[in-house]
Design a protein around this motif. Structure first.
Motif, PDB file in Angstrom:
ATOM      1  N   UNK A 193       0.751  -1.086   0.053  1.00  0.00           N
ATOM      2  CA  UNK A 193      -0.066  -0.236   0.216  1.00  0.00           C
ATOM      3  C   UNK A 193       0.852   1.125  -0.046  1.00  0.00           C
ATOM      4  N   UNK A 194       2.252   1.194   0.183  1.00  0.00           N
ATOM      5  CA  UNK A 194       3.009   2.661   0.420  1.00  0.00           C
ATOM      6  C   UNK A 194       2.921   3.282  -1.022  1.00  0.00           C
ATOM      7  N   UNK A 195       3.122   2.215  -2.176  1.00  0.00           N
ATOM      8  CA  UNK A 195       3.174   2.922  -3.464  1.00  0.00           C
ATOM      9  C   UNK A 195       1.892   3.593  -3.777  1.00  0.00           C
ATOM     10  N   UNK A 196       0.721   2.731  -3.521  1.00  0.00           N
ATOM     11  CA  UNK A 196      -0.721   3.242  -3.613  1.00  0.00           C
ATOM     12  C   UNK A 196      -0.623   4.468  -2.783  1.00  0.00           C
ATOM     13  N   UNK A 197      -0.108   4.645  -1.823  1.00  0.00           N
ATOM     14  CA  UNK A 197      -0.459   6.117  -1.182  1.00  0.00           C
ATOM     15  C   UNK A 197       0.247   7.329  -1.946  1.00  0.00           C
ATOM     16  N   UNK A 230       5.358  10.908 -14.908  1.00  0.00           N
ATOM     17  CA  UNK A 230       5.765   9.569 -15.046  1.00  0.00           C
ATOM     18  C   UNK A 230       6.150   8.905 -13.614  1.00  0.00           C
ATOM     19  N   UNK A 231       6.223   7.768 -13.436  1.00  0.00           N
ATOM     20  CA  UNK A 231       6.578   7.213 -11.862  1.00  0.00           C
ATOM     21  C   UNK A 231       7.383   5.943 -12.351  1.00  0.00           C
ATOM     22  N   UNK A 232       8.479   5.763 -11.990  1.00  0.00           N
ATOM     23  CA  UNK A 232       9.306   4.485 -11.919  1.00  0.00           C
ATOM     24  C   UNK A 232       9.258   3.998 -10.464  1.00  0.00           C
ATOM     25  N   UNK A 233       9.515   2.747 -10.326  1.00  0.00           N
ATOM     26  CA  UNK A 233       9.746   2.308  -8.766  1.00  0.00           C
ATOM     27  C   UNK A 233      10.520   1.011  -8.931  1.00  0.00           C
ATOM     28  N   UNK A 234      11.450   0.827  -7.989  1.00  0.00           N
ATOM     29  CA  UNK A 234      12.222  -0.425  -8.044  1.00  0.00           C
ATOM     30  C   UNK A 234      12.918  -0.463  -6.840  1.00  0.00           C
ATOM     31  N   UNK A 241      19.046   0.814  -2.406  1.00  0.00           N
ATOM     32  CA  UNK A 241      20.340   0.176  -1.713  1.00  0.00           C
ATOM     33  C   UNK A 241      19.779  -0.652  -0.528  1.00  0.00           C
ATOM     34  N   UNK A 242      18.894  -0.223  -0.095  1.00  0.00           N
ATOM     35  CA  UNK A 242      18.227  -0.767   1.256  1.00  0.00           C
ATOM     36  C   UNK A 242      16.936  -1.759   1.104  1.00  0.00           C
ATOM     37  N   UNK A 243      17.141  -3.017   1.409  1.00  0.00           N
ATOM     38  CA  UNK A 243      16.174  -3.995   1.051  1.00  0.00           C
ATOM     39  C   UNK A 243      14.701  -3.809   1.606  1.00  0.00           C
ATOM     40  N   UNK A 244      14.699  -2.784   2.578  1.00  0.00           N
ATOM     41  CA  UNK A 244      13.521  -2.585   2.986  1.00  0.00           C
ATOM     42  C   UNK A 244      12.694  -1.481   2.587  1.00  0.00           C
ATOM     43  N   UNK A 245      13.492  -0.703   1.714  1.00  0.00           N
ATOM     44  CA  UNK A 245      12.859   0.537   0.997  1.00  0.00           C
ATOM     45  C   UNK A 245      12.969   0.698  -0.503  1.00  0.00           C
ATOM     46  N   UNK A 246      12.225   0.900  -1.204  1.00  0.00           N
ATOM     47  CA  UNK A 246      11.884   1.280  -2.592  1.00  0.00           C
ATOM     48  C   UNK A 246      12.210   2.660  -2.981  1.00  0.00           C
ATOM     49  N   UNK A 247      12.691   2.771  -4.241  1.00  0.00           N
ATOM     50  CA  UNK A 247      12.957   4.064  -4.518  1.00  0.00           C
ATOM     51  C   UNK A 247      12.092   4.499  -5.980  1.00  0.00           C
TER      52      UNK A 247
END
Lengths: 198, 591
Positions: free
Chosen positions: A50-54, A68-72, A75-81
């Motif tokens: 739901x984080x990306x959704x928010x 545009x939005x990119x997500x992947x 560096x930190x496995x608990x966070x997405x950029x």
């Protein structure tokens, strides 16, 4: 409203009203347009459901543009950029940044637009081409340092990476051929230097 | 610690030092109840259903320290929790089932979001393996409430439940408060885990703002010193942060007049000579004139709402603006400000108090006094029963020592204009969302919160809104709450009627409620309350006297006020703030 009365009204603005309009990047004269800029914003979000959704919901909820939005992974496995591209006047961009910051899921929000940064976009283009046309096509894409990632008897698929302007130019050139499919990744961006290097 | 001491401690100390695996297993339902107890929850407003039946079963077994109030509609439950939270400053708690239970809460959650009210709403959910399958009473609660919550959680693992409850209350309470939804799938409630309520909470990406930036505060103090015609514009954030007394002291020290928003009512005593009352669409003429002429507007915990500013380009045209607020997203949202101070209002006022000096502002205060004389807040007294008279009589009866909860519409504005609030948290209303049907359940929630203190709670309603959550009257009666329910009954949707009269050439489209209104006295009696009716202005005081005699159940007072009465002054929607329609001037004169 005639231009004359419009001019007159703008002259009647108090110094404070002028300041507010300038601070917001809004038009001062009635026939002027707001100064709207394109901004590249990077966001780190928790890798939770739901984080990306928010984040994306925020844009529709508040009526902001989202080009545009990119997500992947980051560096930190608990966070997405995320890399977001949005447009608006100064007041709106400031709002985008503040609203993004106030989400509980976001840990870092950065507007790279005025920073020295690199931007890249990846694009796949599939072109119909017979074996006889292939050589000519390959010599054209060579200019863009595009890679051939697939060949079938009737088609070629290219991969090209670079700033958005280069991708636009590549797709422009390909329009002379029988383009069947285009897929763009949207931009990813990063500061050139580490935070302490100035 | 020596080896010996270590072993001795693990042998004797029970819960504190046990590792997670040592503790006895508890069901998710028990963990939830124990967590609420640990959080110090006093009241849970709830309604059972299939997805949360296990929680209600554990509640029956455990007899927890909090009291569960069975409301008769989930919307009433959320408003009751809001009223409780606003009156006490604590977090309101709601517990409902999945699907319709959750969707019925949506209005209350949205209301709390707009008005920065701390709520934690626990919603049942279908078992995790059924989520997304369109199961019975399934609803994507997190999705539905995403844009109306401060944050929301779907608990997927029972081992995370206690920590999630802790986070939810922390988020709801701190910073700019707001509603938090915790969605609880049925299998998570049934699963077992050791119970441990964490003492501290760490949420990456969320920090609570405290003191203001020193340079900004200094800049603000300099701006105040340089100003000839400063004005405090005070909102609900001042009351939330507990800064009302500090604001009062600061205003007195600097002789700066104070205008408040609807939610700011009570943050500064309206009986004080420095008070210029409420500003905005139905604010006083003199408050709005002060705004239009001030050279320095000091916004304290206010958010420049459109009902305050009207046409924003024309608002406060000569003012430099200082904005003190805890929510970064509120800064320069509607209007760019000259000096933002991000921080807890109460702390920033402390910082500011040290830097400001007394000043003579008699010219400016004299100008405001002249405006007040020119167009005071009045109403006609011609022998007809007018709603303003009822509100003033309520003020007289209670001497202002009451919590007034108003609904939405004309009753809300008269309740705001004519009660003359002197205490923080004495005025509660649905300001942002404008939810009709808010007052009665919110007043009930406030009355639970005031039960130990014994403070009167008055619910002011119109005949339109009161019916929208009338079912909660039975709940208030069952708990013997001495609620005073006032209905300013003009047999119309009064505020819409007012707009129709002023702006739609008296086309009263679907606003006449007479054909569908019940007999409110009989209705009150049917719910086990006392019903009183008043039709004559001479009987207003005796009606209130009779109502205040009753202390063991709610009293419903049906005041049959005249239909034509309008709320003045009024800034028409989208007009400049100084373009007001007032009771003294006809609309033609002001246009």
């Amino acid at each position: 409203m005639t231009t004359d009365t419009a001019q007159q009204e703008s002259i009647e603005l108090t110094p404070q009203q002028l300041f507010r309009k300038q601070a917001a990047g809004e038009a001062i004269l009635p026939n002027e347009e707001d100064s709207v800029h394109r901004h590249v914003i990077t966001v780190l979000i928790d890798d939770t459901i739901g984080a990306l959704n928010r984040v994306t919901n925020l844009f529709s909820q508040r009526g902001f543009n989202l080009e545009s939005v990119t997500v992947g992974e980051s560096k930190d496995p608990t966070q997405r950029r995320l890399t977001l591209v949005t447009t608006g006047n100064d007041r709106i961009i400031a709002q985008v940044l503040r609203q993004l910051n106030s989400l509980v899921d976001t840990t870092e929000v950065e507007d790279l637009t005025r920073e020295d940064h690199v931007e890249r976009e990846l694009c796949l283009v599939k072109v119909r081409s017979s074996a006889t046309e292939r050589t000519a096509l390959l010599s054209v894409v060579e200019v863009f340092r595009a890679n051939v990632v697939n060949i079938t008897p009737d088609s070629l698929t290219f991969e090209v990476t670079g700033p958005t302007a280069k991708i636009n130019a590549f797709i422009g050139v390909m329009k002379d051929y029988d383009v069947r499919e285009v897929a763009r990744s949207g931009r990813v961006a990063m500061r050139r230097r580490l935070a302490f290097e100035h | 610690m020596s080896q010996q001491a270590h072993t001795a401690q693990t042998a004797t100390a029970p819960s504190a030092d046990m590792t997670a695996t040592d503790r006895p297993l508890a069901t998710g339902a028990e963990i939830l109840i124990r967590s609420l107890e640990a959080e110090g929850v006093e009241y849970v407003f709830g309604h059972p259903g299939g997805a949360v039946i296990a929680i209600y079963d554990e509640m029956h077994r455990l007899q927890p320290s909090f009291e569960h109030i069975l409301v008769r509609h989930e919307q009433g439950g959320t408003h009751a929790a809001e009223g409780y939270a606003k009156a006490t400053g604590k977090v309101g708690t709601v517990l409902v089932t999945s699907g319709p239970g959750a969707t019925n809460c949506v209005t209350g959650i949205a209301d709390a979001y707009m008005d920065s009210i701390p709520l934690v709403v626990f919603t049942g959910q279908v078992p995790t393996h059924l989520i997304g399958n369109d199961a019975f009473q399934e609803c994507d609660t997190i999705g539905v409430t995403r844009s109306i919550t401060k944050h929301s959680f779907l608990v997927r693992d029972v081992t995370e439940l206690a920590a999630t409850v802790k986070k939810a209350y922390h988020l709801a309470r701190t910073g700019r408060p707001g509603p938090v939804v915790v969605d609880l799938p049925k299998d998570v409630i049934a699963a077992r885990a050791p119970f441990h309520y964490p003492e501290n909470v760490q949420i990456r990406g969320y920090s609570v703002i405290g003191r203001g930036n020193v340079d900004q505060v200094r800049k603000a103090a300099d701006m105040i010193a340089a100003s000839k015609k400063p004005l405090f514009y005070v909102g609900g954030g001042t009351i939330i942060s507990g800064g009302a007394e500090k604001l009062t002291a600061l205003a007195h020290k600097t002789s700066i007049p104070v205008t408040t928003t609807l939610h700011g009512l009570g943050s500064f005593p309206e009986t004080d000579p420095l008070s210029v009352g409420m500003l905005g669409m139905h604010g006083t003429w003199y408050a709005n004139m002060a705004v239009q002429n001030t050279d320095l507007l000091i916004a304290v915990g206010a958010r420049f709402d459109d009902r305050v500013t009207g046409k924003i380009e024309a608002w406060a045209p000569h003012a430099r603006i200082i904005h003190i607020d805890i929510d970064p997203a509120c800064i320069s949202k509607n209007i760019p400000v000259d000096c933002p101070i991000l921080g807890d209002v109460s702390m920033v006022l402390d910082q500011l108090e040290e830097l400001v000096q007394p000043a003579d502002r008699s010219d400016w205060l004299g100008q405001i006094a002249a405006w007040r004389e020119e167009c005071p807040l009045i109403f006609e007294r011609d022998g007809a029963l007018r709603p303003q008279q009822v509100v003033q009589a309520l003020r007289g009866k209670t001497n202002g020592e009451a919590v007034v909860v108003t609904d939405v519409g004309q009753n809300q504005m008269w309740g705001a204009q004519f009660f003359s609030y002197v205490h923080p948290r004495s005025h509660i209303t649905s300001g942002g969302l404008g939810t009709m049907g808010f007052s009665l359940p919110a007043a009930m929630g406030a009355a639970f919160g005031m039960r130990t203190i014994g403070r009167d709670v008055i619910s002011i309603n119109g005949d339109g809104g009161v019916l929208m959550n009338i079912q909660e009257l039975g709940v208030a009666a069952a708990h013997k709450l001495p609620l005073k329910v006032v209905i300013l009954n003009n047999n119309f949707l009064g505020m819409v009627r007012q707009w129709q009269e002023l702006f739609h050439e008296e086309r009263y489209s679907h606003t006449n409620l007479e054909p569908t209104n019940p007999d409110f006295v009989k209705l009150a009696e049917a719910f086990g309350c006392v019903g009183l009716q008043c039709t004559d202005p001479a009987d207003v005081d005796s009606t209130l006297d009779a109502a205040w005699e009753i202390t063991d159940r709610p009293v419903v007072m049906d005041f049959r006020v005249i239909t034509e009465e309008k709320v003045f002054p009024m800034v028409p929607a989208g007009a400049a703030t100084d373009n007001m329609i007032t009771a003294q001037f006809s609309p033609e004169d002001c246009a």
